[in-house]
Design a protein around this motif. Structure first.
Motif, short mmCIF file in Angstrom:
data_model
loop_
_atom_site.label_atom_id
_atom_site.label_comp_id
_atom_site.label_asym_id
_atom_site.label_seq_id
_atom_site.Cartn_x
_atom_site.Cartn_y
_atom_site.Cartn_z
N PRO A 90 0.79 -1.24 0.00
CA PRO A 90 0.00 0.00 0.00
C PRO A 90 0.82 1.28 0.00
O PRO A 90 0.37 2.30 -0.49
N ASP A 91 2.04 1.25 0.56
CA ASP A 91 2.88 2.45 0.55
C ASP A 91 3.43 2.74 -0.85
O ASP A 91 3.85 3.87 -1.12
N TYR A 92 3.44 1.74 -1.71
CA TYR A 92 4.07 1.88 -3.02
C TYR A 92 3.08 2.09 -4.16
O TYR A 92 3.46 2.63 -5.20
N THR A 93 1.85 1.64 -4.00
CA THR A 93 0.90 1.71 -5.11
C THR A 93 -0.53 1.70 -4.58
O THR A 93 -0.77 1.60 -3.39
N ASN A 94 -1.48 1.76 -5.53
CA ASN A 94 -2.90 1.75 -5.15
C ASN A 94 -3.45 0.31 -5.18
O ASN A 94 -2.78 -0.61 -5.63
#
Length: 174
Positions: A90-94
Motif C-alpha cells: 500500500p505504501d508503493y501503489t494503489n
C-alpha cells in the motif's frame, strides 16, 4: 431627384461596409480568443520547462529516489507471496495495481518457493512530466524476469506495472 438617388446609393454602400466590418470584428474576436488561449498554454509550458531546466539537481534527486522506490517495489513483488501484497504494497501503489498483481501472479507463480530474486537493473525507459517508465530486471539463480513499471514522481506511487517476456535467452530449447 438625382441627389436623392446618389444619397441612397452612398448610404447602401456605407451600410454594406458597416456589415462587413461588424462581421470581421466577430471573426477577429474569435481569433483573438483562440490566440489568447494558445498563449496561456505556451506560458504554462514555458514555466514548466524553466522549472525543469533551472532545477536539474532536483530532477536528478527525484529520479534517484524514484529508482530506489521502484527497486524496493519489485523486490517486494518478486520475493513475497502474492497473498501478502495487500499488506506489503500500500505504501508503493494503489489497490488496483495490487489486485492486478495478485490476480496475475497468485494462481501460477509462487516466487518464494522458487528462489530469491535480486534487482540489479532499474533503467529509465521514458520520462514525461511527472511520470517515468522504468524497465526493471529481477534475477535469480533460475531465471530472469523483466517488468515495465510506470512511476508517478509527484505522488511517489507506482501507477502501472506489467510483466514483460524475455526473448532470445531460451529460444533453442525445446
Amino acid at each position: 431627384m438625382r441627389v436623392n438617388r446618389i444619397m441612397i446609393f452612398v448610404s447602401v454602400i456605407l451600410f454594406g461596409i458597416l456589415l462587413v466590418q461588424i462581421n470581421q470584428t466577430n471573426q477577429l474576436k474569435k481569433q483573438y480568443m483562440t490566440k489568447q488561449a494558445d498563449y496561456k498554454k505556451q506560458q504554462v509550458n514555458y514555466q514548466t520547462k524553466q522549472t525543469v531546466v533551472s532545477q536539474p539537481n532536483l530532477q536528478k534527486i527525484n529520479l534517484s529516489s524514484s529508482q530506489t522506490r521502484v527497486r524496493q517495489f519489485i523486490d517486494l513483488v518478486q520475493n513475497n507471496k502474492a497473498t501478502d501484497y495487500v499488506h506489503l504494497l500500500p505504501d508503493y501503489t494503489n489497490t488496483t495495481i495490487i489486485n492486478k498483481l495478485t490476480n496475475t501472479l497468485a494462481p501460477s507463480v509462487q516466487n518464494v518457493t522458487l528462489a530469491h530474486y535480486d534487482v540489479p537493473v532499474v533503467a529509465i525507459s521514458k520520462q514525461w512530466q511527472d511520470k517515468v517508465d522504468y524497465l526493471v530486471i529481477a534475477k535469480s539463480d533460475v531465471q530472469s524476469v523483466a517488468w515495465r513499471v510506470t512511476y508517478d514522481v509527484t505522488n511517489q506511487k507506482v501507477t502501472d506495472v506489467a510483466r514483460l517476456p524475455l526473448k532470445g535467452v531460451f529460444d533453442n530449447e525445446k
